[in-house]
Scaffold this motif. Structure first.
Motif, PDB file in Angstrom:
ATOM      1  N   CYS A   1      22.788  -6.451  -2.072  1.00 56.18           N
ATOM      2  CA  CYS A   1      21.716  -6.291  -1.083  1.00 56.18           C
ATOM      3  C   CYS A   1      20.737  -5.203  -1.492  1.00 56.18           C
ATOM      4  N   LEU A   2      21.256  -4.092  -1.947  1.00 53.97           N
ATOM      5  CA  LEU A   2      20.388  -3.005  -2.381  1.00 53.97           C
ATOM      6  C   LEU A   2      19.540  -3.430  -3.571  1.00 53.97           C
ATOM      7  N   ASP A   3      20.137  -4.227  -4.439  1.00 53.84           N
ATOM      8  CA  ASP A   3      19.392  -4.750  -5.584  1.00 53.84           C
ATOM      9  C   ASP A   3      18.254  -5.652  -5.106  1.00 53.84           C
ATOM     10  N   VAL A   4      18.537  -6.467  -4.083  1.00 56.98           N
ATOM     11  CA  VAL A   4      17.514  -7.348  -3.518  1.00 56.98           C
ATOM     12  C   VAL A   4      16.323  -6.524  -3.016  1.00 56.98           C
ATOM     13  N   PHE A   5      16.616  -5.497  -2.230  1.00 51.36           N
ATOM     14  CA  PHE A   5      15.524  -4.738  -1.631  1.00 51.36           C
ATOM     15  C   PHE A   5      14.818  -3.834  -2.639  1.00 51.36           C
ATOM     16  N   THR A   6      15.520  -3.455  -3.680  1.00 51.17           N
ATOM     17  CA  THR A   6      14.847  -2.738  -4.772  1.00 51.17           C
ATOM     18  C   THR A   6      13.806  -3.648  -5.415  1.00 51.17           C
ATOM     19  N   LYS A   7      14.181  -4.916  -5.604  1.00 47.11           N
ATOM     20  CA  LYS A   7      13.251  -5.886  -6.181  1.00 47.11           C
ATOM     21  C   LYS A   7      12.095  -6.168  -5.225  1.00 47.11           C
ATOM     22  N   VAL A   8      12.397  -6.206  -3.931  1.00 46.75           N
ATOM     23  CA  VAL A   8      11.341  -6.425  -2.940  1.00 46.75           C
ATOM     24  C   VAL A   8      10.303  -5.306  -3.035  1.00 46.75           C
ATOM     25  N   TRP A   9      10.771  -4.074  -3.049  1.00 43.55           N
ATOM     26  CA  TRP A   9       9.874  -2.921  -3.127  1.00 43.55           C
ATOM     27  C   TRP A   9       9.044  -2.968  -4.414  1.00 43.55           C
ATOM     28  N   GLN A  10       9.710  -3.196  -5.527  1.00 43.40           N
ATOM     29  CA  GLN A  10       9.011  -3.204  -6.808  1.00 43.40           C
ATOM     30  C   GLN A  10       7.995  -4.338  -6.897  1.00 43.40           C
ATOM     31  N   THR A  11       8.389  -5.512  -6.401  1.00 47.74           N
ATOM     32  CA  THR A  11       7.493  -6.665  -6.461  1.00 47.74           C
ATOM     33  C   THR A  11       6.256  -6.441  -5.599  1.00 47.74           C
ATOM     34  N   LEU A  12       6.461  -5.919  -4.394  1.00 44.91           N
ATOM     35  CA  LEU A  12       5.325  -5.664  -3.511  1.00 44.91           C
ATOM     36  C   LEU A  12       4.442  -4.548  -4.056  1.00 44.91           C
ATOM     37  N   GLN A  13       5.062  -3.528  -4.613  1.00 42.65           N
ATOM     38  CA  GLN A  13       4.279  -2.434  -5.199  1.00 42.65           C
ATOM     39  C   GLN A  13       3.439  -2.922  -6.378  1.00 42.65           C
ATOM     40  N   ASP A  14       3.989  -3.886  -7.120  1.00 44.34           N
ATOM     41  CA  ASP A  14       3.264  -4.442  -8.266  1.00 44.34           C
ATOM     42  C   ASP A  14       2.306  -5.555  -7.857  1.00 44.34           C
TER      43      ASP A  14
ATOM     44  N   GLN B   1       0.811  -1.208   0.000  1.00 50.98           N
ATOM     45  CA  GLN B   1       0.000   0.000   0.000  1.00 50.98           C
ATOM     46  C   GLN B   1       0.851   1.268   0.000  1.00 50.98           C
ATOM     47  N   GLY B   2       2.167   1.082  -0.163  1.00 52.68           N
ATOM     48  CA  GLY B   2       3.063   2.232  -0.256  1.00 52.68           C
ATOM     49  C   GLY B   2       3.607   2.723   1.064  1.00 52.68           C
ATOM     50  N   ASN B   3       3.502   1.923   2.100  1.00 53.74           N
ATOM     51  CA  ASN B   3       3.971   2.313   3.429  1.00 53.74           C
ATOM     52  C   ASN B   3       5.490   2.172   3.513  1.00 53.74           C
TER      53      ASN B   3
ATOM     54  N   ALA C   1       6.960   0.683   6.859  1.00 53.97           N
ATOM     55  CA  ALA C   1       6.898  -0.772   6.926  1.00 53.97           C
ATOM     56  C   ALA C   1       8.041  -1.387   6.122  1.00 53.97           C
ATOM     57  N   PHE C   2       8.328  -0.807   4.970  1.00 53.53           N
ATOM     58  CA  PHE C   2       9.446  -1.291   4.157  1.00 53.53           C
ATOM     59  C   PHE C   2      10.758  -1.131   4.909  1.00 53.53           C
ATOM     60  N   ARG C   3      10.912  -0.022   5.613  1.00 53.47           N
ATOM     61  CA  ARG C   3      12.132   0.212   6.390  1.00 53.47           C
ATOM     62  C   ARG C   3      12.287  -0.857   7.474  1.00 53.47           C
ATOM     63  N   GLN C   4      11.174  -1.252   8.093  1.00 51.37           N
ATOM     64  CA  GLN C   4      11.235  -2.302   9.114  1.00 51.37           C
ATOM     65  C   GLN C   4      11.671  -3.638   8.519  1.00 51.37           C
ATOM     66  N   LEU C   5      11.137  -3.975   7.367  1.00 53.35           N
ATOM     67  CA  LEU C   5      11.553  -5.209   6.694  1.00 53.35           C
ATOM     68  C   LEU C   5      13.028  -5.149   6.326  1.00 53.35           C
ATOM     69  N   PHE C   6      13.445  -3.995   5.847  1.00 56.60           N
ATOM     70  CA  PHE C   6      14.847  -3.788   5.462  1.00 56.60           C
ATOM     71  C   PHE C   6      15.760  -3.998   6.663  1.00 56.60           C
ATOM     72  N   GLU C   7      15.430  -3.375   7.772  1.00 52.38           N
ATOM     73  CA  GLU C   7      16.276  -3.451   8.966  1.00 52.38           C
ATOM     74  C   GLU C   7      16.301  -4.870   9.538  1.00 52.38           C
ATOM     75  N   LYS C   8      15.188  -5.575   9.404  1.00 52.28           N
ATOM     76  CA  LYS C   8      15.139  -6.931   9.928  1.00 52.28           C
ATOM     77  C   LYS C   8      15.980  -7.893   9.107  1.00 52.28           C
ATOM     78  N   HIS C   9      15.901  -7.798   7.805  1.00 54.88           N
ATOM     79  CA  HIS C   9      16.470  -8.830   6.943  1.00 54.88           C
ATOM     80  C   HIS C   9      17.800  -8.456   6.294  1.00 54.88           C
ATOM     81  N   TYR C  10      18.209  -7.200   6.379  1.00 54.11           N
ATOM     82  CA  TYR C  10      19.414  -6.771   5.669  1.00 54.11           C
ATOM     83  C   TYR C  10      20.657  -7.545   6.110  1.00 54.11           C
ATOM     84  N   GLU C  11      20.803  -7.722   7.403  1.00 51.71           N
ATOM     85  CA  GLU C  11      22.055  -8.291   7.929  1.00 51.71           C
ATOM     86  C   GLU C  11      22.341  -9.688   7.385  1.00 51.71           C
ATOM     87  N   TRP C  12      21.340 -10.574   7.396  1.00 55.55           N
ATOM     88  CA  TRP C  12      21.623 -11.934   6.938  1.00 55.55           C
ATOM     89  C   TRP C  12      21.762 -12.003   5.422  1.00 55.55           C
TER      90      TRP C  12
END
Length: 206
Positions: A59-72, A23-25, A28-39
């Motif tokens: 890693c940045l590429d991964v989270f870019t894809k996460v954002w785009q996939t969820l947005q789509d 929904q564009g939050n 929430a994306f920042r929370q997912l990023f902070e949780k999963h970035y390290e591993w």
């Protein structure tokens, strides 16, 4: 080594956050990023020869894809957990980065020896100081040896098996090679590691 996030959000909370990202939050994306970035970073760091910049870019590429996939709206929680989906996305993205790096310049993958379980499934047994030092020294020795393994494809197959815990069939699909070829690559990498360590005066332990 345990693969646990600092903030232990449950799978249900992951699903909730992912839904909010749809929904564009951005919070929430920042929370997912902070949780999963390290591993994810740790996984990329090992697969990309302990190269910080390459691992960070992956890693940045991964989270870019996460954002785009969820947005789509292309992630369906009914088909599996968010973590399982993210793990697959991260792994495929890192493998792509390895292949891209190989095309740009000759590269050598290094990784540490583990059992057949993915790192994220390891339990934190909290070893004492002596055990930690021994484990660290063993890891450094193995990393040294792995830097000298000559065949990148052998390394990739080995890391998939011994770091990612993939089955031979899964590795075969990922690398688009026959299972027999995958087994040979893993065997040859093991043999080369053994000889490298022997040449260094280090006893290879089965």
């Amino acid at each position: 080594m345990a693969r646990k996030s600092k903030n232990k959000l449950s799978a249900t909370e992951d699903t909730y956050l992912a839904t909010q990202v749809k929904q564009g939050n951005k919070a929430a994306f920042r929370q997912l990023f902070e949780k999963h970035y390290e591993w994810i970073y740790s996984k990329a760091y090992r697969m990309l020869k302990y190269h910080h910049q390459d691992a960070e870019e992956a890693c940045l590429d991964v989270f870019t894809k996460v954002w785009q996939t969820l947005q789509d709206d292309k992630w369906d929680p009914k088909k599996g957990s968010f973590w399982a989906w993210l793990n697959k996305l991260a792994f495929n993205t890192i493998v792509d980065a390895v292949r891209k790096r190989k095309r740009i310049r000759e590269s050598v993958l290094t990784f540490e020896e583990q059992d057949d379980s993915p790192l994220n499934e390891f339990e934190d047994v909290r070893p004492g100081p002596d055990q930690h030092i021994i484990a660290q020294e063993a890891q450094e020795i193995l990393e040294m040896a792995l830097e000298q393994v000559t065949k990148p494809n052998h390394r990739i197959a080995w890391i998939l098996r011994h770091l990612e815990g993939c089955s031979i069939a899964e590795i075969s699909r990922i690398l688009n090679k026959k299972e027999g070829t995958v087994k040979i690559w893993i065997y040859r990498c093991t043999q080369e590691l053994r000889q490298i360590l022997i040449n260094k005066g280090i006893t290879w332990l089965q």
